[in-house]
Structures are given as C-alpha cells and as structure tokens.
Design a protein around this motif. Structure first.
Motif, PDB file in Angstrom:
ATOM      1  N   TYR A   1       0.564   8.326   7.584  1.00  0.00           N
ATOM      2  CA  TYR A   1      -0.094   6.949   6.776  1.00  0.00           C
ATOM      3  C   TYR A   1      -0.744   5.977   7.538  1.00  0.00           C
ATOM      4  O   TYR A   1      -0.522   5.775   8.741  1.00  0.00           O
ATOM      5  CB  TYR A   1       1.298   6.224   6.374  1.00  0.00           C
ATOM      6  CG  TYR A   1       1.269   5.094   5.575  1.00  0.00           C
ATOM      7  CD1 TYR A   1       1.003   4.838   3.994  1.00  0.00           C
ATOM      8  CD2 TYR A   1       1.146   3.539   6.139  1.00  0.00           C
ATOM      9  CE1 TYR A   1       0.833   3.737   3.592  1.00  0.00           C
ATOM     10  CE2 TYR A   1       1.290   2.464   5.481  1.00  0.00           C
ATOM     11  CZ  TYR A   1       0.776   2.567   4.151  1.00  0.00           C
ATOM     12  OH  TYR A   1       0.521   1.300   3.354  1.00  0.00           O
ATOM     13  N   SER A   2      -1.490   5.275   6.820  1.00  0.00           N
ATOM     14  CA  SER A   2      -2.333   4.128   7.481  1.00  0.00           C
ATOM     15  C   SER A   2      -2.837   3.257   6.572  1.00  0.00           C
ATOM     16  O   SER A   2      -2.914   3.109   5.250  1.00  0.00           O
ATOM     17  CB  SER A   2      -3.682   4.935   8.050  1.00  0.00           C
ATOM     18  OG  SER A   2      -4.637   4.009   8.491  1.00  0.00           O
ATOM     19  N   ALA A   3      -2.780   1.782   6.938  1.00  0.00           N
ATOM     20  CA  ALA A   3      -3.523   0.836   6.315  1.00  0.00           C
ATOM     21  C   ALA A   3      -4.952   0.914   5.945  1.00  0.00           C
ATOM     22  O   ALA A   3      -5.744   1.770   6.745  1.00  0.00           O
ATOM     23  CB  ALA A   3      -3.514  -0.357   7.111  1.00  0.00           C
TER      24      ALA A   3
ATOM     25  N   ASP B   1      -5.994  21.090   6.204  1.00  0.00           N
ATOM     26  CA  ASP B   1      -5.166  21.214   7.126  1.00  0.00           C
ATOM     27  C   ASP B   1      -4.013  19.932   7.153  1.00  0.00           C
ATOM     28  O   ASP B   1      -2.675  20.189   7.142  1.00  0.00           O
ATOM     29  CB  ASP B   1      -5.451  21.301   8.438  1.00  0.00           C
ATOM     30  CG  ASP B   1      -6.425  22.770   8.627  1.00  0.00           C
ATOM     31  OD1 ASP B   1      -6.030  23.718   8.384  1.00  0.00           O
ATOM     32  OD2 ASP B   1      -7.497  22.590   8.951  1.00  0.00           O
ATOM     33  N   PHE B   2      -4.657  18.807   6.989  1.00  0.00           N
ATOM     34  CA  PHE B   2      -3.655  17.669   7.157  1.00  0.00           C
ATOM     35  C   PHE B   2      -4.213  16.762   6.239  1.00  0.00           C
ATOM     36  O   PHE B   2      -5.189  16.501   5.917  1.00  0.00           O
ATOM     37  CB  PHE B   2      -3.814  17.199   8.581  1.00  0.00           C
ATOM     38  CG  PHE B   2      -3.581  18.043   9.750  1.00  0.00           C
ATOM     39  CD1 PHE B   2      -2.403  18.715  10.109  1.00  0.00           C
ATOM     40  CD2 PHE B   2      -4.915  18.624  10.437  1.00  0.00           C
ATOM     41  CE1 PHE B   2      -2.300  19.445  11.035  1.00  0.00           C
ATOM     42  CE2 PHE B   2      -4.404  19.396  11.400  1.00  0.00           C
ATOM     43  CZ  PHE B   2      -3.126  20.049  11.767  1.00  0.00           C
ATOM     44  N   ILE B   3      -3.172  15.622   5.758  1.00  0.00           N
ATOM     45  CA  ILE B   3      -3.553  14.657   4.907  1.00  0.00           C
ATOM     46  C   ILE B   3      -3.003  13.403   5.561  1.00  0.00           C
ATOM     47  O   ILE B   3      -1.878  13.065   5.953  1.00  0.00           O
ATOM     48  CB  ILE B   3      -2.790  14.769   3.483  1.00  0.00           C
ATOM     49  CG1 ILE B   3      -3.270  16.029   2.897  1.00  0.00           C
ATOM     50  CG2 ILE B   3      -2.907  13.583   2.695  1.00  0.00           C
ATOM     51  CD1 ILE B   3      -2.666  16.407   1.589  1.00  0.00           C
ATOM     52  N   ILE B   4      -3.952  12.269   5.762  1.00  0.00           N
ATOM     53  CA  ILE B   4      -3.548  10.989   5.920  1.00  0.00           C
ATOM     54  C   ILE B   4      -4.128  10.192   4.836  1.00  0.00           C
ATOM     55  O   ILE B   4      -5.207  10.143   4.093  1.00  0.00           O
ATOM     56  CB  ILE B   4      -4.304  10.524   7.248  1.00  0.00           C
ATOM     57  CG1 ILE B   4      -3.776   9.109   7.505  1.00  0.00           C
ATOM     58  CG2 ILE B   4      -5.731  10.587   7.048  1.00  0.00           C
ATOM     59  CD1 ILE B   4      -4.582   8.780   8.963  1.00  0.00           C
ATOM     60  N   ALA B   5      -3.114   9.248   4.354  1.00  0.00           N
ATOM     61  CA  ALA B   5      -3.020   8.357   2.978  1.00  0.00           C
ATOM     62  C   ALA B   5      -3.048   7.056   3.497  1.00  0.00           C
ATOM     63  O   ALA B   5      -2.257   6.556   4.210  1.00  0.00           O
ATOM     64  CB  ALA B   5      -2.177   8.934   2.188  1.00  0.00           C
ATOM     65  N   SER B   6      -3.863   6.176   2.511  1.00  0.00           N
ATOM     66  CA  SER B   6      -3.669   4.610   2.666  1.00  0.00           C
ATOM     67  C   SER B   6      -2.537   4.278   1.801  1.00  0.00           C
ATOM     68  O   SER B   6      -2.005   5.092   0.857  1.00  0.00           O
ATOM     69  CB  SER B   6      -4.951   3.942   2.466  1.00  0.00           C
ATOM     70  OG  SER B   6      -5.063   4.144   1.212  1.00  0.00           O
ATOM     71  N   GLU B   7      -2.155   2.928   1.720  1.00  0.00           N
ATOM     72  CA  GLU B   7      -1.344   2.362   0.730  1.00  0.00           C
ATOM     73  C   GLU B   7      -1.979   2.415  -0.668  1.00  0.00           C
ATOM     74  O   GLU B   7      -1.027   2.380  -1.632  1.00  0.00           O
ATOM     75  CB  GLU B   7      -0.976   1.052   1.142  1.00  0.00           C
ATOM     76  CG  GLU B   7      -2.014   0.082   0.753  1.00  0.00           C
ATOM     77  CD  GLU B   7      -2.910  -0.284   1.953  1.00  0.00           C
ATOM     78  OE1 GLU B   7      -3.688  -1.185   2.179  1.00  0.00           O
ATOM     79  OE2 GLU B   7      -2.961   0.635   2.875  1.00  0.00           O
ATOM     80  N   ASN B   8      -3.295   2.715  -0.831  1.00  0.00           N
ATOM     81  CA  ASN B   8      -3.905   2.520  -2.333  1.00  0.00           C
ATOM     82  C   ASN B   8      -3.787   4.062  -2.637  1.00  0.00           C
ATOM     83  O   ASN B   8      -4.357   4.434  -3.934  1.00  0.00           O
ATOM     84  CB  ASN B   8      -5.380   2.218  -2.181  1.00  0.00           C
ATOM     85  CG  ASN B   8      -5.514   0.891  -1.765  1.00  0.00           C
ATOM     86  OD1 ASN B   8      -4.593   0.160  -2.175  1.00  0.00           O
ATOM     87  ND2 ASN B   8      -6.363   0.505  -0.705  1.00  0.00           N
ATOM     88  N   ALA B   9      -3.371   5.134  -1.805  1.00  0.00           N
ATOM     89  CA  ALA B   9      -3.449   6.420  -2.364  1.00  0.00           C
ATOM     90  C   ALA B   9      -2.467   6.655  -3.350  1.00  0.00           C
ATOM     91  O   ALA B   9      -1.225   6.414  -3.550  1.00  0.00           O
ATOM     92  CB  ALA B   9      -3.130   7.461  -1.246  1.00  0.00           C
TER      93      ALA B   9
END
Length: 258
Positions: free
Chosen positions: A188-190, A126-134
């Motif tokens: 987005y997340s660290a 349903d949802f995507i949260i990604a880090s800076e490494n994605a």
C-alpha cells in the motif's frame, strides 16, 4: 495529452507504461491493446530493462473494456458477432500472457479504479502496489459476461476459491484496505508516493540474477498445476542453467572474497 493510448517512459532501467485514455478512465479499446502488445514485446527482449511498472494516467488505473466498443459490436450482423469477439479475445489473451510470462519483474501501480479487464491486468502482473484511491471490481457480471482477462485463473490463486467466486459473481467493489487484507494487493502507498514507491520496488530487482528470476518465475507460475515431482524435475533442469551462469559464478566468487 498526445494521441497515443499508452505513455511509455524509461527511467534508470525501469520501463514505465501508463495507460493513456484518462478521459475514458483508461478503458481498453483496440488501439490501446495494440500499443500495449508492441510495448511489452519490445520490453521482453530489451536487456537494458530490469523491471516494468504498469499504471494509468489520470484518476483511474483501467475501467476495463470500452463499453462504446461493446455497443458497436452488438450492431454487427448476428453471424459476425461471435467471430469478432473471438478475435478480440485472442488479442486480450496474448496481452495477458505477455504480462504473466514477462521475463523481468512486473509491478502494477494501481492509482485508482481497476474494473473488469483492468482488474485482470493488475492480477497478471507479478506484484500489485495500490494507493488509497484504488478500487478493484470484477464487474463482468454487470455486463452479463464472464472474466476474459485471466481473472478466473489469477483471482483464486490470490484469495482462494470461495472468495474469488464471491468477487466474480457479485461484482462488488473492493477498496484498497480490504484488497490488502484479502491478498489482492501486496503493498500500500499514499497516492502522492505511489510511483516513487513502485520505482523503489522495481529497482530492488536491479541486481537480481536474470537466469534465476526468469527460470524461477516460470516454475512458480506452474506450481498450482504441477505435482511436487514435476516441480523438482523443472527445478533440476533450471538449476543446471543457473549453475553455469555468469551471475552464479560472480556470486560465489564475491562471497568467498568476503
């Protein structure tokens, strides 16, 4: 690491599933698909679980299909390749459908590269949260095949038809900043806080009325293929169930008490 290809945990009503082949960048083989199917089927009927997070152990989310498995498939007699591939795709499609129809919120916490089928796994949530490494890449074209994990269905709905074609037929890599800008990523997340923020998001659904979510999700999932009249018809039937639910009654009573 243990011998299981997925790492399953429960935390305060949130199911956390980690793809667990870090030395293979969590590439999907028969075993990992089988274990994912079993876990997702159990989660679907577990009333104690109110949300699901899918992520990867190690530095990758999922590198897609296992190339070594593809190589072994090509060693089969020519007359068996098509049927073996068809059976494999049936299992993949069943897996993607389970994720897409999961009757509770499902969040992909993309901690690193999500390539090919790995990118499609994230899109099915349903949802995507990604880090800076994605990094996202629909790399199928590099293997001279087409997306088999729902990417041709989900990607146009996130980014539009033209951009979806660009991503599918170029196989170019999209870092998290661009992915956020064009709508592949929702948040987005660290990297250090990725799971924490994914869990906070998952727990925001803890008190969400289950009938309203399940029925609403099923209708929204059909909205692009349906007319307005068809959506109204589905909504009318769903509302009849919602109006008679315990959650609706409690909500109205609590509001009036205030």
């Amino acid at each position: 690491m243990n011998d299981e290809c997925i790492d399953f945990k429960m935390k305060d009503g949130v199911a956390l599933i980690f793809l667990n082949r870090p030395n293979k960048h969590n590439a999907l083989n028969d075993q990992i698909r089988h274990e994912l199917l079993i876990a997702l089927e159990a989660i679907t009927i577990d009333e104690k679980i109110h949300a699901v997070i899918l992520s990867g152990n190690g530095t990758s989310f999922c590198a897609g299909g296992d190339i070594e498995v593809m190589a072994k498939r090509l060693e089969l007699p020519p007359g068996e390749i098509a049927m073996k591939g068809w059976k494999r795709h049936q299992e993949i499609q069943r897996l993607i459908t389970l994720i897409h129809n999961m009757p509770k919120p499902m969040i992909a916490a993309v901690n690193g590269p999500a390539f090919g089928l790995g990118a499609d796994l994230a899109l099915a949530c349903d949802f995507i949260i990604a880090s800076e490494n994605a990094v996202f890449c629909w790399s199928y074209i590099e293997r001279a095949v087409i997306p088999d994990g729902g990417g041709m269905y989900f990607l146009p709905r996130r980014v539009g038809m033209s951009l979806a074609k660009d991503l599918i037929f170029s196989g170019r890599r999209i870092k998290s900043e661009e992915a956020m800008k064009i709508g592949i990523v929702d948040r987005y997340s660290a990297s250090s806080d990725l799971l924490l923020n994914a869990e906070k998001w998952a727990n925001s659904f803890k008190d969400t009325a289950k009938p309203a979510f399940v029925l609403g999700k099923r209708i929204v999932n059909q909205s692009f293929e349906s007319t307005l009249d068809e959506i109204f018809s589905l909504s009318n039937m769903a509302l009849g169930i919602c109006f008679s639910s315990v959650e609706h009654r409690k909500s109205v009573e609590n509001f009036l008490k205030k």
